[in-house]
Design a protein around this motif. Structure first.
Motif, PDB file in Angstrom:
ATOM      1  N   GLU A  44       0.822  -1.212   0.000  1.00  0.00           N
ATOM      2  CA  GLU A  44       0.000   0.000   0.000  1.00  0.00           C
ATOM      3  C   GLU A  44       0.856   1.262   0.000  1.00  0.00           C
ATOM      4  O   GLU A  44       0.528   2.243  -0.675  1.00  0.00           O
ATOM      5  N   GLY A  45       1.963   1.237   0.752  1.00  0.00           N
ATOM      6  CA  GLY A  45       2.807   2.420   0.846  1.00  0.00           C
ATOM      7  C   GLY A  45       3.576   2.718  -0.421  1.00  0.00           C
ATOM      8  O   GLY A  45       3.635   3.863  -0.869  1.00  0.00           O
ATOM      9  N   VAL A  46       4.172   1.682  -1.007  1.00  0.00           N
ATOM     10  CA  VAL A  46       4.992   1.878  -2.205  1.00  0.00           C
ATOM     11  C   VAL A  46       4.127   2.188  -3.423  1.00  0.00           C
ATOM     12  O   VAL A  46       4.344   3.181  -4.125  1.00  0.00           O
ATOM     13  N   PHE A  47       3.138   1.362  -3.683  1.00  0.00           N
ATOM     14  CA  PHE A  47       2.338   1.544  -4.885  1.00  0.00           C
ATOM     15  C   PHE A  47       1.246   2.600  -4.702  1.00  0.00           C
ATOM     16  O   PHE A  47       0.876   3.292  -5.649  1.00  0.00           O
ATOM     17  N   GLY A  48       0.746   2.728  -3.471  1.00  0.00           N
ATOM     18  CA  GLY A  48      -0.293   3.723  -3.218  1.00  0.00           C
ATOM     19  C   GLY A  48       0.214   5.145  -3.347  1.00  0.00           C
ATOM     20  O   GLY A  48      -0.545   6.055  -3.703  1.00  0.00           O
ATOM     21  N   ASP A  49       1.506   5.360  -3.076  1.00  0.00           N
ATOM     22  CA  ASP A  49       2.088   6.700  -3.167  1.00  0.00           C
ATOM     23  C   ASP A  49       2.765   6.976  -4.503  1.00  0.00           C
ATOM     24  O   ASP A  49       3.280   8.068  -4.725  1.00  0.00           O
ATOM     25  N   ALA A  50       2.778   5.995  -5.388  1.00  0.00           N
ATOM     26  CA  ALA A  50       3.471   6.165  -6.665  1.00  0.00           C
ATOM     27  C   ALA A  50       2.647   7.016  -7.627  1.00  0.00           C
ATOM     28  O   ALA A  50       1.413   7.059  -7.554  1.00  0.00           O
ATOM     29  N   ASP A  51       3.342   7.677  -8.539  1.00  0.00           N
ATOM     30  CA  ASP A  51       2.683   8.452  -9.583  1.00  0.00           C
ATOM     31  C   ASP A  51       1.908   7.503 -10.503  1.00  0.00           C
ATOM     32  O   ASP A  51       2.434   6.465 -10.914  1.00  0.00           O
ATOM     33  N   PRO A  52       0.658   7.818 -10.821  1.00  0.00           N
ATOM     34  CA  PRO A  52      -0.129   6.929 -11.688  1.00  0.00           C
ATOM     35  C   PRO A  52       0.551   6.630 -13.023  1.00  0.00           C
ATOM     36  O   PRO A  52       0.425   5.517 -13.548  1.00  0.00           O
ATOM     37  N   ASP A  53       1.277   7.596 -13.574  1.00  0.00           N
ATOM     38  CA  ASP A  53       1.986   7.355 -14.835  1.00  0.00           C
ATOM     39  C   ASP A  53       3.082   6.316 -14.665  1.00  0.00           C
ATOM     40  O   ASP A  53       3.322   5.499 -15.567  1.00  0.00           O
ATOM     41  N   ASP A  54       3.764   6.336 -13.504  1.00  0.00           N
ATOM     42  CA  ASP A  54       4.797   5.334 -13.228  1.00  0.00           C
ATOM     43  C   ASP A  54       4.187   3.940 -13.126  1.00  0.00           C
ATOM     44  O   ASP A  54       4.749   2.961 -13.635  1.00  0.00           O
ATOM     45  N   LEU A  55       3.036   3.831 -12.458  1.00  0.00           N
ATOM     46  CA  LEU A  55       2.394   2.522 -12.317  1.00  0.00           C
ATOM     47  C   LEU A  55       1.938   1.968 -13.657  1.00  0.00           C
ATOM     48  O   LEU A  55       2.026   0.760 -13.897  1.00  0.00           O
ATOM     49  N   ARG A  56       1.458   2.838 -14.532  1.00  0.00           N
ATOM     50  CA  ARG A  56       1.013   2.369 -15.849  1.00  0.00           C
ATOM     51  C   ARG A  56       2.157   1.801 -16.680  1.00  0.00           C
ATOM     52  O   ARG A  56       1.929   1.013 -17.602  1.00  0.00           O
ATOM     53  N   ASP A  57       3.381   2.182 -16.321  1.00  0.00           N
ATOM     54  CA  ASP A  57       4.558   1.661 -17.030  1.00  0.00           C
ATOM     55  C   ASP A  57       5.302   0.620 -16.202  1.00  0.00           C
ATOM     56  O   ASP A  57       6.470   0.343 -16.454  1.00  0.00           O
ATOM     57  N   THR A  58       4.623   0.030 -15.201  1.00  0.00           N
ATOM     58  CA  THR A  58       5.234  -0.958 -14.311  1.00  0.00           C
ATOM     59  C   THR A  58       4.585  -2.325 -14.481  1.00  0.00           C
ATOM     60  O   THR A  58       3.357  -2.442 -14.505  1.00  0.00           O
ATOM     61  N   ALA A  59       5.417  -3.363 -14.578  1.00  0.00           N
ATOM     62  CA  ALA A  59       4.959  -4.753 -14.507  1.00  0.00           C
ATOM     63  C   ALA A  59       5.297  -5.287 -13.124  1.00  0.00           C
ATOM     64  O   ALA A  59       6.452  -5.212 -12.692  1.00  0.00           O
ATOM     65  N   TYR A  60       4.293  -5.797 -12.412  1.00  0.00           N
ATOM     66  CA  TYR A  60       4.485  -6.353 -11.070  1.00  0.00           C
ATOM     67  C   TYR A  60       4.248  -7.850 -11.144  1.00  0.00           C
ATOM     68  O   TYR A  60       3.132  -8.308 -11.367  1.00  0.00           O
ATOM     69  N   ILE A  61       5.319  -8.624 -10.953  1.00  0.00           N
ATOM     70  CA  ILE A  61       5.259 -10.088 -10.977  1.00  0.00           C
ATOM     71  C   ILE A  61       5.421 -10.546  -9.532  1.00  0.00           C
ATOM     72  O   ILE A  61       6.468 -10.324  -8.920  1.00  0.00           O
ATOM     73  N   THR A  62       4.397 -11.155  -8.966  1.00  0.00           N
ATOM     74  CA  THR A  62       4.413 -11.371  -7.522  1.00  0.00           C
ATOM     75  C   THR A  62       4.048 -12.789  -7.092  1.00  0.00           C
ATOM     76  O   THR A  62       3.192 -13.445  -7.677  1.00  0.00           O
ATOM     77  N   GLY A  63       4.723 -13.211  -6.031  1.00  0.00           N
ATOM     78  CA  GLY A  63       4.399 -14.469  -5.373  1.00  0.00           C
ATOM     79  C   GLY A  63       3.649 -14.253  -4.076  1.00  0.00           C
ATOM     80  O   GLY A  63       3.319 -15.213  -3.381  1.00  0.00           O
ATOM     81  N   ASN A  64       3.366 -12.990  -3.723  1.00  0.00           N
ATOM     82  CA  ASN A  64       2.699 -12.677  -2.451  1.00  0.00           C
ATOM     83  C   ASN A  64       1.193 -12.532  -2.669  1.00  0.00           C
ATOM     84  O   ASN A  64       0.750 -11.614  -3.357  1.00  0.00           O
ATOM     85  N   MET A  84      10.052  -2.980 -13.957  1.00  0.00           N
ATOM     86  CA  MET A  84       9.524  -4.278 -13.552  1.00  0.00           C
ATOM     87  C   MET A  84       9.834  -4.480 -12.066  1.00  0.00           C
ATOM     88  O   MET A  84      10.907  -4.112 -11.588  1.00  0.00           O
ATOM     89  N   VAL A  85       8.864  -5.069 -11.361  1.00  0.00           N
ATOM     90  CA  VAL A  85       9.035  -5.435  -9.959  1.00  0.00           C
ATOM     91  C   VAL A  85       8.733  -6.915  -9.832  1.00  0.00           C
ATOM     92  O   VAL A  85       7.667  -7.374 -10.261  1.00  0.00           O
ATOM     93  N   VAL A  86       9.668  -7.678  -9.267  1.00  0.00           N
ATOM     94  CA  VAL A  86       9.405  -9.087  -8.988  1.00  0.00           C
ATOM     95  C   VAL A  86       9.474  -9.277  -7.479  1.00  0.00           C
ATOM     96  O   VAL A  86      10.431  -8.867  -6.828  1.00  0.00           O
ATOM     97  N   HIS A  87       8.425  -9.878  -6.921  1.00  0.00           N
ATOM     98  CA  HIS A  87       8.286 -10.030  -5.470  1.00  0.00           C
ATOM     99  C   HIS A  87       8.352 -11.516  -5.110  1.00  0.00           C
ATOM    100  O   HIS A  87       7.365 -12.241  -5.203  1.00  0.00           O
ATOM    101  N   TYR A  88       9.551 -11.968  -4.733  1.00  0.00           N
ATOM    102  CA  TYR A  88       9.745 -13.348  -4.273  1.00  0.00           C
ATOM    103  C   TYR A  88       9.170 -13.503  -2.861  1.00  0.00           C
ATOM    104  O   TYR A  88       9.170 -12.552  -2.074  1.00  0.00           O
ATOM    105  N   MET A  89       8.742 -14.722  -2.508  1.00  0.00           N
ATOM    106  CA  MET A  89       8.247 -14.958  -1.144  1.00  0.00           C
ATOM    107  C   MET A  89       9.356 -15.310  -0.160  1.00  0.00           C
ATOM    108  O   MET A  89       9.159 -15.222   1.047  1.00  0.00           O
ATOM    109  N   GLN A  90      10.509 -15.722  -0.623  1.00  0.00           N
ATOM    110  CA  GLN A  90      11.615 -16.044   0.271  1.00  0.00           C
ATOM    111  C   GLN A  90      12.453 -14.778   0.529  1.00  0.00           C
ATOM    112  O   GLN A  90      12.458 -13.870  -0.310  1.00  0.00           O
ATOM    113  N   PRO A  91      13.099 -14.695   1.726  1.00  0.00           N
ATOM    114  CA  PRO A  91      13.300 -15.746   2.732  1.00  0.00           C
ATOM    115  C   PRO A  91      12.196 -15.890   3.777  1.00  0.00           C
ATOM    116  O   PRO A  91      12.429 -16.459   4.848  1.00  0.00           O
ATOM    117  N   HIS A  92      11.004 -15.337   3.511  1.00  0.00           N
ATOM    118  CA  HIS A  92       9.867 -15.549   4.405  1.00  0.00           C
ATOM    119  C   HIS A  92       9.693 -17.047   4.647  1.00  0.00           C
ATOM    120  O   HIS A  92       9.782 -17.840   3.718  1.00  0.00           O
TER     121      HIS A  92
END
Length: 304
Positions: free
Chosen positions: A92-112, A163-171
């Protein structure tokens, strides 16, 4: 008030398992949940093409592992203050505060899986919820390779500014530990059972045993990070984390919402580069093979 209620619920849950230290932990959570929080470092204000997020990775653990291992292009010593002490706060903090134009040019690949309940998918250029089709119920988590493969594929097939990739480890659970950490099925994600942190709290594991398991899980995912860095083109790469873990500091274990403790908020910030050597071919995944969890079943991350 909401956070205090969460701390009370945590204490009640812990008392069900017994243990004299739960009162100390409750008081610590209440205190660190009310002291003034440090301001987070804005992630999108930094200059990066690829952000690699390691879930629940302490800065000092990252420094220790990369110093002892042979990880090309990775180093320790630099850190940032995270947007929160849980994945939900970070998302919520990172993406919620981001500029909408930046998010439109972002790929988020997530395991969470908290992407489902804490993310506005339509704001992004792409949201690839790999946890939906690659969660391993036997491991009790999502292994790292599907995240690596999907990030390589997106990097080769699509064109995004970031691009943002969100691994679940080392959780936890720690994959190298095998069946010692049972983890959870995808439908159980967000529900709390007897975790490694409770086993540590109640003397069923030692601090050194937990740290070694935590460390092994980071070594495991860093092997995947190395594979990724050799198979994606990105001039500016940052390896970081969404939050850390407490391993007994101030009587706290694991991570909880709204706790302003350095071991939870200080995360690694390793700047490097990546070049696609075209040696590894990513596996294909059936994105329709979902495991059936829904936003209604996901609870906000914490101990409630």
């Amino acid at each position: 008030m909401r956070r205090l209620g969460r701390h009370v619920a945590d204490a009640y849950r812990n008392l069900r398992h017994g243990g004299p230290d739960v009162i100390r932990e409750f008081l610590s959570r209440a205190y660190f949940g009310t002291v003034p929080s440090v301001d987070p470092d804005p992630v999108y204000a930094e200059d990066w093409d690829l952000l690699i997020v390691l879930d629940a990775c302490r800065a000092d653990l990252f420094d220790e592992v990369v110093a002892d291992g042979s990880y090309e292009g990775l180093y320790g010593g630099e850190s940032r203050i995270s947007a929160g002490s849980t994945s939900t706060e970070w998302i919520e903090g990172v993406f919620g505060d981001a500029d909408p134009d930046d998010l439109r040019d972002t790929a988020y690949i997530t395991g969470n899986p908290y992407s489902e309940s804490h993310l506005d998918e339509e704001s992004f250029g792409l949201v690839d919820e790999v946890w939906r089709y690659a969660w391993d119920d036997e491991l009790g988590t999502i292994p790292a390779r599907p995240l690596t493969d999907r990030t390589i594929a997106v990097g080769r097939e699509r064109s995004f500014d970031r691009m943002v990739v969100h691994y679940m480890q080392p959780h936890f659970p720690s994959i190298p530990d095998g069946d010692r950490d049972t983890g959870v099925t995808l439908d159980e994600f967000g529900d709390e059972s007897m975790s490694v942190w409770e086993e540590l709290r109640f003397g069923q594991r030692t601090e050194s045993e937990v740290w070694e398991s935590y460390r092994a899980n980071l070594e495991y995912v860093l092997g995947e990070v190395q594979l990724l860095l050799d198979h994606v083109d990105a001039d500016r790469v940052v390896v970081t984390a969404d939050h850390g873990n407490a391993v007994g500091e101030a009587g706290l274990y694991g991570h909880a919402e709204g706790v302003a403790l350095p071991c939870l908020r200080e995360v690694p910030w390793c700047k490097t580069t990546a070049t696609d050597r075209r040696v590894h071919e990513p596996a294909q995944y059936d994105a329709t093979a979902t495991s059936g969890t829904t936003a209604a079943r996901l609870k906000s991350l914490g101990y409630a």
